[in-house]
Write a protein that holds these residues in place. Sequence first.
Motif, mmCIF file in Angstrom:
data_model
loop_
_atom_site.group_PDB
_atom_site.id
_atom_site.type_symbol
_atom_site.label_atom_id
_atom_site.label_comp_id
_atom_site.label_asym_id
_atom_site.label_seq_id
_atom_site.Cartn_x
_atom_site.Cartn_y
_atom_site.Cartn_z
ATOM 1 N N ASP A 1 0.875 -1.164 0.000
ATOM 2 C CA ASP A 1 0.000 0.000 0.000
ATOM 3 C C ASP A 1 0.912 1.213 0.000
ATOM 4 O O ASP A 1 1.836 1.291 0.804
ATOM 5 N N TYR A 2 0.680 2.141 -0.917
ATOM 6 C CA TYR A 2 1.483 3.353 -0.989
ATOM 7 C C TYR A 2 0.799 4.443 -0.164
ATOM 8 O O TYR A 2 -0.421 4.582 -0.213
ATOM 9 N N TRP B 1 -7.194 8.938 5.573
ATOM 10 C CA TRP B 1 -7.006 8.954 7.014
ATOM 11 C C TRP B 1 -8.020 9.930 7.599
ATOM 12 O O TRP B 1 -7.937 11.140 7.405
ATOM 13 N N VAL B 2 -9.051 9.374 8.281
ATOM 14 C CA VAL B 2 -10.121 10.188 8.852
ATOM 15 C C VAL B 2 -10.392 9.689 10.263
ATOM 16 O O VAL B 2 -10.545 8.473 10.475
ATOM 17 N N ASP B 3 -10.472 10.597 11.214
ATOM 18 C CA ASP B 3 -10.778 10.234 12.604
ATOM 19 C C ASP B 3 -9.875 9.124 13.129
ATOM 20 O O ASP B 3 -10.320 8.144 13.723
ATOM 21 N N ASP B 4 -8.579 9.254 12.865
ATOM 22 C CA ASP B 4 -7.562 8.334 13.378
ATOM 23 C C ASP B 4 -7.656 6.906 12.849
ATOM 24 O O ASP B 4 -7.247 5.961 13.523
ATOM 25 N N SER B 5 -8.214 6.745 11.636
ATOM 26 C CA SER B 5 -8.217 5.413 11.015
ATOM 27 C C SER B 5 -8.361 5.561 9.496
ATOM 28 O O SER B 5 -8.787 6.600 8.990
ATOM 29 N N TRP B 6 -7.963 4.519 8.787
ATOM 30 C CA TRP B 6 -8.091 4.503 7.330
ATOM 31 C C TRP B 6 -9.522 4.153 6.962
ATOM 32 O O TRP B 6 -10.041 3.116 7.377
ATOM 33 N N GLN B 7 -10.150 5.029 6.184
ATOM 34 C CA GLN B 7 -11.537 4.838 5.741
ATOM 35 C C GLN B 7 -11.580 4.745 4.218
ATOM 36 O O GLN B 7 -10.836 5.468 3.542
ATOM 37 N N LEU C 1 -3.991 6.332 1.459
ATOM 38 C CA LEU C 1 -3.388 5.015 1.353
ATOM 39 C C LEU C 1 -3.916 4.426 0.057
ATOM 40 O O LEU C 1 -5.131 4.360 -0.149
ATOM 41 N N VAL C 2 -3.005 4.051 -0.831
ATOM 42 C CA VAL C 2 -3.402 3.561 -2.152
ATOM 43 C C VAL C 2 -2.931 2.123 -2.301
ATOM 44 O O VAL C 2 -1.740 1.838 -2.162
ATOM 45 N N ASN C 3 -3.864 1.231 -2.577
ATOM 46 C CA ASN C 3 -3.518 -0.179 -2.726
ATOM 47 C C ASN C 3 -2.628 -0.351 -3.946
ATOM 48 O O ASN C 3 -2.876 0.214 -5.006
ATOM 49 N N ALA C 4 -1.575 -1.155 -3.779
ATOM 50 C CA ALA C 4 -0.618 -1.370 -4.868
ATOM 51 C C ALA C 4 -0.507 -2.842 -5.232
ATOM 52 O O ALA C 4 0.400 -3.233 -5.954
ATOM 53 N N GLU C 5 -1.441 -3.681 -4.736
ATOM 54 C CA GLU C 5 -1.335 -5.105 -5.021
ATOM 55 C C GLU C 5 -2.641 -5.688 -5.536
ATOM 56 O O GLU C 5 -2.781 -5.965 -6.725
ATOM 57 N N ILE D 1 -8.340 3.642 -3.092
ATOM 58 C CA ILE D 1 -7.905 4.687 -2.166
ATOM 59 C C ILE D 1 -8.621 4.606 -0.817
ATOM 60 O O ILE D 1 -9.834 4.385 -0.761
ATOM 61 N N TYR D 2 -7.842 4.832 0.240
ATOM 62 C CA TYR D 2 -8.365 5.015 1.591
ATOM 63 C C TYR D 2 -7.863 6.365 2.080
ATOM 64 O O TYR D 2 -6.770 6.788 1.722
#
Length: 131
Positions: free
Chosen positions: A75-76, A100-106, A87-91, A97-98
């Motif tokens: 994940d990039y 970072w919202v409210d202290d977690s990846w959404q 956070l971008v999936n690379a696999e 795309i995810y």
Amino acid sequence: MTINALWIPAWYELDPSIVVGIAEEFVFQQAAANEALKFYSGKEGSDAVKATGTISAIHHNVLGDIESVDAQGLDYTLVLRDGRRLLVNAEENPGLIYEWVDDSWQPSDMVITDWQLTVKFAALSPLMPIK
């Protein structure tokens, strides 16, 4: 003199990480005459060349200005100039795309079909073959 290079992801941990302000040696594809300079990923099967330079800016046509791309792992992580983190999936689903919202990846509603980045170098040494 500003020099531009294209960062076009091949995904699967094949791409270099890039950060605004970093000065180091970079590897590029050997370009044909009048062809844009591109970061080397190994996917193209072309010869590689190297040069030392300092990145002064990274830009994406939809996301805008980017501070860094961490391309290590499957994940990039992109940090945008406005502070957003992606956070971008690379696999499994390259480009998914995810945010970072409210202290977690959404999961994000954003859909980016062209991940090409323009990387500006404040200075870049002459391209040298890799031996």
